[in-house]
Design an enzyme around this catalytic site. Sequence first.
Site, PDB file in Angstrom:
ATOM      1  N   VAL A  68      -4.945 -76.871 -18.690  1.00  0.00           N
ATOM      2  CA  VAL A  68      -5.378 -77.222 -17.335  1.00  0.00           C
ATOM      3  C   VAL A  68      -4.233 -77.126 -16.339  1.00  0.00           C
ATOM      4  O   VAL A  68      -4.396 -76.656 -15.211  1.00  0.00           O
ATOM      5  CB  VAL A  68      -6.007 -78.629 -17.325  1.00  0.00           C
ATOM      6  CG1 VAL A  68      -6.356 -79.067 -15.903  1.00  0.00           C
ATOM      7  CG2 VAL A  68      -7.264 -78.653 -18.206  1.00  0.00           C
ATOM      8  N   HIS A  69      -3.036 -77.569 -16.728  1.00  0.00           N
ATOM      9  CA  HIS A  69      -1.927 -77.588 -15.772  1.00  0.00           C
ATOM     10  C   HIS A  69      -1.457 -76.194 -15.382  1.00  0.00           C
ATOM     11  O   HIS A  69      -0.684 -76.030 -14.446  1.00  0.00           O
ATOM     12  CB  HIS A  69      -0.757 -78.427 -16.288  1.00  0.00           C
ATOM     13  CG  HIS A  69      -0.029 -77.851 -17.469  1.00  0.00           C
ATOM     14  ND1 HIS A  69      -0.584 -76.968 -18.358  1.00  0.00           N
ATOM     15  CD2 HIS A  69       1.237 -78.057 -17.914  1.00  0.00           C
ATOM     16  CE1 HIS A  69       0.293 -76.652 -19.281  1.00  0.00           C
ATOM     17  NE2 HIS A  69       1.413 -77.293 -19.041  1.00  0.00           N
ATOM     18  N   ASP A  70      -1.938 -75.144 -16.082  1.00  0.00           N
ATOM     19  CA  ASP A  70      -1.567 -73.770 -15.737  1.00  0.00           C
ATOM     20  C   ASP A  70      -2.360 -73.223 -14.551  1.00  0.00           C
ATOM     21  O   ASP A  70      -2.045 -72.122 -14.074  1.00  0.00           O
ATOM     22  CB  ASP A  70      -1.809 -72.837 -16.926  1.00  0.00           C
ATOM     23  CG  ASP A  70      -0.746 -72.977 -18.008  1.00  0.00           C
ATOM     24  OD1 ASP A  70       0.296 -73.600 -17.743  1.00  0.00           O
ATOM     25  OD2 ASP A  70      -0.965 -72.466 -19.118  1.00  0.00           O
TER      26      ASP A  70
END
Length: 392
Positions: free
Chosen positions: A294-296
């Site tokens: 998700v953080h990408d």
Amino acid sequence: MDAPLTRTGPDPGTRAPRPSWRERWLAFRNARVASPAFQRWAAGFWLTRRTAQRNTRALFDLCAGFVYAQVLFACIRLDLFGLLRDGPLAIPALGSRLGLSPDRAERLLRAAAALDLVTRLPDGRFALADLGAALLGNPAIGAMIEHHAMLYDDLRDPVALLRGEAGETRLSGYWPYARAPEPGRVAPESVAAYSGLMSASQALIAEDVLDAYPFSRHADLLDLGGGEGVFAEAAARRCPSLRVMLFDLPPVAERARARLAGIGLDHPIACHGGSFLTDSLPRGADLITLVRIVHDHDDARVAVLLRAAHAALAPGGTLLIAEPMAGTPGAEPVADAYFGFYLLAMGSGRARTPDELASLLRAAGFTRIRKVPTRRPLLAGMMVATRYREHV
């Protein structure tokens, strides 16, 4: 007719609010700390001496951080820790194996010892210290350190990067899906390097994730963005009765299929290729995992990703997110400094707080959103959420 009165003073509606007591205290304190005379006094006064020395060291460490990172990079590139795996060695022997002259080898070894990577014994030989031994046992960290050569290049002018004036970065080319308008069309030859590194980063936290959540209560797992199947394999080995699927970009899924073929699992891992932006996900899993995914991505893509996961998940099923999270006590430099600039150079994504993730999950239709503790929250926090079970 009298002319209207003209207000010459500041508009009370736009007047700055009176500073709070905390702001006034900070202003006073900062003025003192910024004073060279106060710094000299604090360094000599017995009550403040230790704090002043600690702050001096912390400030110097910030200034010298790049050099420390390069010492570590040199140790990894030269395989210093591998050479010391079997026991201490003297400088001449190490220099010969490192390909360095004795004086240059000693310079590196003393620098590594200062950073607690190795330790110098009374007889002059060098041995692994705790940090060096820990790196030796975590090849995934070594892979990340080698990879940082690209990040250092992209950060050579951080102001230009912040202003969007740095042009194409090396990291954005390394992670081709980050800025690609159609990630599903990423060429097979462009995925080998990054999918290998992604596998290494998943291996770093796979057991922590499996320890933190009872995977055995589920029947079917879909590992979304699963790379070459490192986490999917770990889950299948931990829970032999679990049926596991993997979904990633077509060339990555093909690499996973080749790697996982014939590894002797009770249930073969089904590898599906596609893009969560444009393709339907495999349906029916009662657990979907997003491990360091998700953080990408920026919020718009995360919204699409979470809606796709919600649609694919069986009613009453669970979505699990595991990744470094902003706001983790003690890990602020990891999420806000390291990942803040790494993902900026990559061109996509950011570390989010649990509250920010919860808002995105609620918007996608998830309920019962909760945070789950992990062994090493610095490396990965965890959140789980449920797809509402419709009543017939």
